[in-house]
Write a protein that holds these residues in place. Structure first.
Motif, PDB file in Angstrom:
ATOM      1  N   PRO A  14      10.236  30.924   8.477  1.00  0.00           N
ATOM      2  CA  PRO A  14      10.637  29.863   7.559  1.00  0.00           C
ATOM      3  C   PRO A  14      10.317  28.468   8.081  1.00  0.00           C
ATOM      4  O   PRO A  14      10.223  27.519   7.319  1.00  0.00           O
ATOM      5  N   ASP A  15      10.178  28.318   9.425  1.00  0.00           N
ATOM      6  CA  ASP A  15      10.036  26.987  10.017  1.00  0.00           C
ATOM      7  C   ASP A  15       8.641  26.405   9.783  1.00  0.00           C
ATOM      8  O   ASP A  15       7.644  27.133   9.825  1.00  0.00           O
ATOM      9  N   PRO A  16       8.557  25.101   9.573  1.00  0.00           N
ATOM     10  CA  PRO A  16       7.241  24.469   9.414  1.00  0.00           C
ATOM     11  C   PRO A  16       6.452  24.465  10.715  1.00  0.00           C
ATOM     12  O   PRO A  16       7.011  24.339  11.803  1.00  0.00           O
ATOM     13  N   ALA A  17       5.146  24.617  10.592  1.00  0.00           N
ATOM     14  CA  ALA A  17       4.218  24.544  11.716  1.00  0.00           C
ATOM     15  C   ALA A  17       2.911  23.987  11.169  1.00  0.00           C
ATOM     16  O   ALA A  17       2.811  23.673   9.985  1.00  0.00           O
ATOM     17  N   MET A  18       1.911  23.852  12.024  1.00  0.00           N
ATOM     18  CA  MET A  18       0.637  23.311  11.560  1.00  0.00           C
ATOM     19  C   MET A  18      -0.511  23.908  12.366  1.00  0.00           C
ATOM     20  O   MET A  18      -0.327  24.369  13.499  1.00  0.00           O
ATOM     21  N   PRO A  19      -1.709  23.924  11.800  1.00  0.00           N
ATOM     22  CA  PRO A  19      -2.879  24.329  12.574  1.00  0.00           C
ATOM     23  C   PRO A  19      -3.102  23.358  13.743  1.00  0.00           C
ATOM     24  O   PRO A  19      -2.719  22.187  13.682  1.00  0.00           O
ATOM     25  N   ARG A  20      -3.732  23.845  14.794  1.00  0.00           N
ATOM     26  CA  ARG A  20      -3.942  23.021  15.986  1.00  0.00           C
ATOM     27  C   ARG A  20      -4.964  21.934  15.722  1.00  0.00           C
ATOM     28  O   ARG A  20      -6.116  22.195  15.361  1.00  0.00           O
ATOM     29  N   ALA A  21      -4.541  20.695  15.917  1.00  0.00           N
ATOM     30  CA  ALA A  21      -5.429  19.565  15.692  1.00  0.00           C
ATOM     31  C   ALA A  21      -6.612  19.576  16.645  1.00  0.00           C
ATOM     32  O   ALA A  21      -7.732  19.193  16.273  1.00  0.00           O
ATOM     33  N   ASP A  22      -6.398  20.031  17.884  1.00  0.00           N
ATOM     34  CA  ASP A  22      -7.486  19.997  18.866  1.00  0.00           C
ATOM     35  C   ASP A  22      -8.570  21.022  18.552  1.00  0.00           C
ATOM     36  O   ASP A  22      -9.729  20.838  18.921  1.00  0.00           O
ATOM     37  N   LEU A  23      -8.228  22.092  17.814  1.00  0.00           N
ATOM     38  CA  LEU A  23      -9.212  23.104  17.468  1.00  0.00           C
ATOM     39  C   LEU A  23      -9.882  22.847  16.121  1.00  0.00           C
ATOM     40  O   LEU A  23     -11.066  23.144  15.952  1.00  0.00           O
ATOM     41  N   PHE A  24      -9.126  22.309  15.155  1.00  0.00           N
ATOM     42  CA  PHE A  24      -9.629  22.231  13.782  1.00  0.00           C
ATOM     43  C   PHE A  24      -9.687  20.826  13.202  1.00  0.00           C
ATOM     44  O   PHE A  24     -10.399  20.580  12.227  1.00  0.00           O
ATOM     45  N   GLY A  25      -8.927  19.886  13.764  1.00  0.00           N
ATOM     46  CA  GLY A  25      -8.697  18.604  13.117  1.00  0.00           C
ATOM     47  C   GLY A  25      -9.903  17.711  12.969  1.00  0.00           C
ATOM     48  O   GLY A  25      -9.912  16.825  12.110  1.00  0.00           O
ATOM     49  N   LYS A  26     -10.950  17.903  13.773  1.00  0.00           N
ATOM     50  CA  LYS A  26     -12.128  17.041  13.660  1.00  0.00           C
ATOM     51  C   LYS A  26     -12.996  17.416  12.467  1.00  0.00           C
ATOM     52  O   LYS A  26     -13.761  16.591  11.973  1.00  0.00           O
ATOM     53  N   GLN A  27     -12.864  18.673  12.014  1.00  0.00           N
ATOM     54  CA  GLN A  27     -13.718  19.155  10.925  1.00  0.00           C
ATOM     55  C   GLN A  27     -12.993  19.246   9.583  1.00  0.00           C
ATOM     56  O   GLN A  27     -13.589  19.013   8.531  1.00  0.00           O
ATOM     57  N   GLN A  28     -11.713  19.615   9.606  1.00  0.00           N
ATOM     58  CA  GLN A  28     -10.985  19.875   8.374  1.00  0.00           C
ATOM     59  C   GLN A  28      -9.609  19.224   8.422  1.00  0.00           C
ATOM     60  O   GLN A  28      -9.025  19.065   9.499  1.00  0.00           O
ATOM     61  N   ALA A  29      -9.103  18.862   7.247  1.00  0.00           N
ATOM     62  CA  ALA A  29      -7.729  18.376   7.161  1.00  0.00           C
ATOM     63  C   ALA A  29      -6.776  19.527   7.470  1.00  0.00           C
ATOM     64  O   ALA A  29      -7.040  20.693   7.138  1.00  0.00           O
ATOM     65  N   LEU A  30      -5.652  19.218   8.110  1.00  0.00           N
ATOM     66  CA  LEU A  30      -4.681  20.208   8.542  1.00  0.00           C
ATOM     67  C   LEU A  30      -3.519  20.244   7.558  1.00  0.00           C
ATOM     68  O   LEU A  30      -2.851  19.222   7.337  1.00  0.00           O
ATOM     69  N   VAL A  31      -3.275  21.411   6.952  1.00  0.00           N
ATOM     70  CA  VAL A  31      -2.211  21.492   5.957  1.00  0.00           C
ATOM     71  C   VAL A  31      -1.352  22.735   6.187  1.00  0.00           C
ATOM     72  O   VAL A  31      -1.801  23.741   6.753  1.00  0.00           O
ATOM     73  N   LEU A  32      -0.121  22.630   5.741  1.00  0.00           N
ATOM     74  CA  LEU A  32       0.846  23.722   5.784  1.00  0.00           C
ATOM     75  C   LEU A  32       1.031  24.201   4.346  1.00  0.00           C
ATOM     76  O   LEU A  32       1.790  23.635   3.571  1.00  0.00           O
ATOM     77  N   GLY A  33       0.303  25.252   3.993  1.00  0.00           N
ATOM     78  CA  GLY A  33       0.231  25.674   2.593  1.00  0.00           C
ATOM     79  C   GLY A  33       1.455  26.374   2.065  1.00  0.00           C
ATOM     80  O   GLY A  33       1.671  26.427   0.854  1.00  0.00           O
ATOM     81  N   GLU A  34       2.309  26.926   2.965  1.00  0.00           N
ATOM     82  CA  GLU A  34       3.587  27.525   2.576  1.00  0.00           C
ATOM     83  C   GLU A  34       4.511  27.542   3.781  1.00  0.00           C
ATOM     84  O   GLU A  34       4.075  27.820   4.905  1.00  0.00           O
ATOM     85  N   TYR A  35       5.779  27.244   3.524  1.00  0.00           N
ATOM     86  CA  TYR A  35       6.825  27.394   4.536  1.00  0.00           C
ATOM     87  C   TYR A  35       8.163  27.404   3.808  1.00  0.00           C
ATOM     88  O   TYR A  35       8.231  27.192   2.597  1.00  0.00           O
TER      89      TYR A  35
END
Length: 607
Positions: free
Chosen positions: A494-515
């Motif tokens: 149930p807790d919010p989290a996010m994709p790792r900015a250091d792995l993905f953030g330079k190429q794609q926006a980071l979103v939490l699509g469900e929580y």
């Protein structure tokens, strides 16, 4: 962020429910307050196409005859009456019967054309019919259509009698989850996160008289950087010498006007444009006319908005979702769009608008429309009220597997769909995007959710981006990630989290699509009396708000680390699910409204 955070409960929905609890729509008497106001004469009487309006039309909603019969046989006698446009399984239809893959559903009624329709082409429109439709007028076939979520029309002029009553028969086949077609959350045996099937007509049926030469579609594309609007105009039977006139106005005051002489696009200059946003949802009026020798042959009213959606790097180089060239954190609920009395169909237009109004009142600025498409009027209300919309493609042809190899995060297997299944998907997804293109509230297309029927991910994502370069594309919400599309979308319950900015953030926006998914069953407001569930269940609203507010505090920290958007599950309870912000009947807001709004606005205003 530690890797273990990224792999927190990604694929919640597929594994959470272990047993199927069957039920039928008829077992629940839960209804909304709007059910009592449904007209038995002409339900949903409002004009159904806000982006291409004409003054003259005929609503065919109301009482039709119906029959359910074996697919292998011819239709027999009609069994009784059904209230269109409510699905046959719904309470509001007056029938509440299932159909299934081995049966057909047939509708019949008659209508009489008004005298002023003479010398016009007569178009028969369907907002949506699930799934395979064949239409007959006076015993002759008018056409067929496959697709449960896109509008379609037939020119029935040549099938009509010169006068008197005209007969229309609509035959529908819908295999639900026994077929490969898009069907969203519908299953023949509802359980857990899977709901009652929806078969047949579920949006408005209507007739429109037009001139032999008429406007068929408008496609507005704003460019706020160039202070202009490109408008593509499509017509039927345009003649040499005909002129298409386009004019934009602001409160009756002229803004721009142009002409063109064939099917094509025209550019309107919109100086000092008023930009559309959730805080200022300004809409310009639009009028398009076909003129022949100084006489208006056809005219349609519409509207457009000046807004831009994009991604761009912040000062740390992390991609952010930008609205009108500024970072705006997009925050809203997962919205399934189901109703206890109408299933896919809101009881009334007031009810349809209510969900968006309440979402706005809760302090949200975005809605993710989850594996369902709404009637056009829903998107019009999102436009006019100021609500960003993420539009999912309804899922179908499920059965993918998930890869659980060490070190692999959010990866599944692309499904090997056969050619028939792939064609069905491509045809309907294109039709949905084309039908919804004019609505400025839509800022994100979502082709796939949690690997449900996901196939040829890179190809489908690139095709979606090419088909509509004016919007962002979220290729795979919640899993089966590829380095394609504008964003990477994590699901975490149930807790919010996010994709790792250091792995993905330079190429794609980071979103939490469900929580989220915080559950609170309220006696007297549930689909059934027991065996309801949420991702985490509470006994009182205060405890629930405390945890919810803690989630909001966590989101504010994640925004600072690069998060661009978050989607909370969900707007309302749906059938067995009790993790809504509102009860399924929309009677009760589960948490203190002021506290909820304050928590949400604090998130939206985080920079």
């Amino acid at each position: 962020m530690p890797r273990k955070k990224l792999i927190t409960v990604l694929y919640c929905s597929l594994f959470l429910i272990g047993s199927a609890i069957q039920h039928s729509c008829a077992q629940s008497s839960l209804k909304t307050k709007w059910a009592a106001g449904v007209s038995k004469g002409t339900p949903l009487p409002e004009y159904p196409r806000p982006q291409l309006q004409r003054a003259t039309w005929l609503n065919l909603n109301g009482s039709w005859q119906y029959s359910i019969y074996p697919k292998s046989q011819q239709p027999g006698n009609y069994a009784g009456n059904i209230l269109v446009p409510y699905a046959v399984e719904s309470a509001l239809s007056g029938v509440q019967k299932t159909v299934g893959k081995d049966s057909m559903l047939s509708y019949k009624r008659s209508f009489t054309l008004p005298s002023n329709y003479k010398n016009k082409r007569i178009l028969l429109h369907f907002g949506a019919v699930d799934w395979q439709t064949t239409v007959f007028i006076n015993g002759r076939q008018a056409g067929t259509h496959e697709g449960g979520y896109d509008p379609f029309s037939f020119d029935i002029t040549d099938l009509l009698k010169k006068s008197g009553a005209q007969e229309i028969v609509v035959n529908v086949w819908d295999p639900s989850d026994d077929g490969p077609q898009p069907r969203g959350k519908q299953v023949k045996n509802p359980h857990g996160i899977w709901y009652t099937p929806v078969t047949g007509i579920w949006q408005t049926v209507w007739i429109e008289p037009v001139a032999p030469t008429y406007i068929t579609a408008l496609k507005p594309t704003p460019d706020i950087d160039k202070q202009s609007l490109q408008l593509a105009v499509s017509t039927q039977n345009l003649q040499p010498g005909d002129v298409i006139k386009v004019s934009a106005t602001d409160g009756g005051q002229a803004v721009a006007s142009e002409t063109l002489t064939d099917n094509g696009a025209v550019t309107l200059q919109v100086p000092n444009a008023k930009l559309w946003s959730p805080s200022s949802p300004f809409l310009y009026d639009l009028t398009v006319s076909i003129v022949r020798k100084g006489k208006v042959i056809d005219e349609a009213g519409s509207y457009f908005a000046m807004r831009k959606i994009a991604i761009a790097p912040d000062e740390k180089g992390v991609q952010r979702m930008m609205l009108n060239n500024q970072f705006v954190f997009q925050f809203g609920p997962l919205d399934q769009g189901w109703w206890p009395d109408g299933l896919y169909t809101a009881p009334t237009d007031e009810a349809l608008r209510f969900d968006i109004e309440q979402t706005k009142a809760m302090g949200f600025n975005m809605i993710r429309k989850h594996v369902k498409v709404e009637p056009a009027r829903w998107y019009h209300y999102a436009d006019s009220l100021g609500m960003l919309v993420w539009q999912d493609m309804p899922s179908g042809d499920l059965g993918n597997g998930w890869e659980n190899r060490p070190g692999v995060t959010g990866r599944g297997t692309d499904k090997n769909r056969d050619q028939r299944s792939e064609t069905i998907y491509r045809t309907e997804w294109k039709a949905i995007m084309d039908a919804l293109y004019p609505f400025p509230s839509i800022v994100v297309w979502v082709p796939f959710n949690e690997a449900w029927g996901q196939f040829k991910t890179e190809e489908i994502t690139k095709w979606t981006m090419e088909h509509d370069p004016s919007r962002l594309v979220n290729s795979a919400s919640g899993g089966n990630f590829y380095q394609v599309g504008h964003m990477i979308d994590l699901h975490s319950y149930p807790d919010p989290a996010m994709p790792r900015a250091d792995l993905f953030g330079k190429q794609q926006a980071l979103v939490l699509g469900e929580y989220g998914g915080l559950g609170l069953p309220l006696n007297g407001h549930t689909w059934r009396q027991e065996d309801n569930w949420g991702y985490r269940t509470f006994k009182n609203a205060d405890e629930m708000l405390k945890v919810y507010s803690g989630f909001c505090d966590r989101l504010k920290k994640l925004i600072g680390e690069g998060l661009s958007a978050a989607v909370y599950t969900q707007t309302t309870d749906v059938e067995m699910e009790v993790n809504g912000l509102m009860t399924y009947d929309r009677e009760v807001m589960k948490m203190n409204e002021e506290g909820l709004k304050a928590a949400n606005e604090a998130v939206v205003n985080t920079k």
